[in-house]
Scaffold this active site. Structure first.
Site, PDB file in Angstrom:
ATOM      1  CG  ASP A  69     -41.378 -10.167  33.302  1.00  0.00           C
ATOM      2  OD1 ASP A  69     -40.807  -9.667  34.291  1.00  0.00           O
ATOM      3  OD2 ASP A  69     -42.610 -10.115  33.126  1.00  0.00           O
ATOM      4  CB  THR A  70     -42.509 -15.301  35.397  1.00  0.00           C
ATOM      5  OG1 THR A  70     -41.451 -16.018  34.773  1.00  0.00           O
ATOM      6  CG2 THR A  70     -43.653 -16.262  35.702  1.00  0.00           C
TER       7      THR A  70
END
Length: 197
Positions: A69-70
């Site tokens: 996840d970013t």
């Protein structure tokens, strides 16, 4: 075997660079988090949640599930994916001419035993100053639509970036050096394999 718990074509392309066999199972995990979490905790939690969400589909075979996840962080403000074009415009106006941080969390779950490792990386990105016309033209390309912070450094968004400090691949969405280190803990060697060129 590696199972990528992501529908992101960018993460798929990055993982393919390692030359390891993998398959993709898109994760439909809830991406909401409680308020007040530190950015590192947000991406670590969501990366693990995405990996855990595909575990039932993976079965009992020997594999490592990879979730990621970013997020983009400017000061104390977390910028996720834009809700619409106006949201993109607001984000890009905030980011222009300033330095922000990109956090990416990576979670690996070893099957069938369930060994779990979660890490994250941070990269600083400085955007150049932009005119409103440039911002509007970039939004019109459609590229910012599903990107954290409303830009894609691997696409036209590269023209908006003045400099980065840290891992480039982290900004794209999957820090390969970190992932390589994590996979080695599961007995998967990126560089120790026989390769033919």
């Amino acid at each position: 075997m590696i199972i990528l718990a992501s529908g992101s074509p960018r993460r798929r392309e990055l993982l393919a660079l390692l030359g390891l066999p993998f398959e993709v199972i898109s994760s439909d995990a809830d991406e909401s988090t409680p308020p007040g979490l530190a950015p590192a905790e947000i991406v670590r939690r969501l990366a693990l949640r995405k990996a855990e969400a595909v575990r039932p589909s993976a079965g009992e075979r020997g594999a490592v599930i990879v979730g990621s996840d970013t997020i983009v962080v400017l000061g104390n403000q977390v910028l996720g994916k834009p809700a619409d074009k106006q949201d993109s415009r607001n984000m890009l106006q905030l980011l222009q001419g300033r330095t922000h941080q990109v956090y990416t969390g990576v979670a690996c779950i070893g099957l069938p035993e369930g060994k779990t490792v979660v890490e994250h990386r941070v990269t600083s990105v400085t955007m150049r100053a932009m005119s409103m016309d440039e911002i509007s033209a970039y939004i019109a390309t459609g590229e910012p639509a599903d990107k954290a912070g409303s830009y894609a450094i691997q696409g036209l968004g590269a023209t908006l970036v003045e400099r980065i400090e840290g891992c480039y691949f982290n900004v794209v969405g999957l820090p390969l050096s970190l992932l390589g280190e994590m996979l080695s803990g599961f007995g998967i060697s990126v560089l120790g394999r026989q390769r033919s060129y």
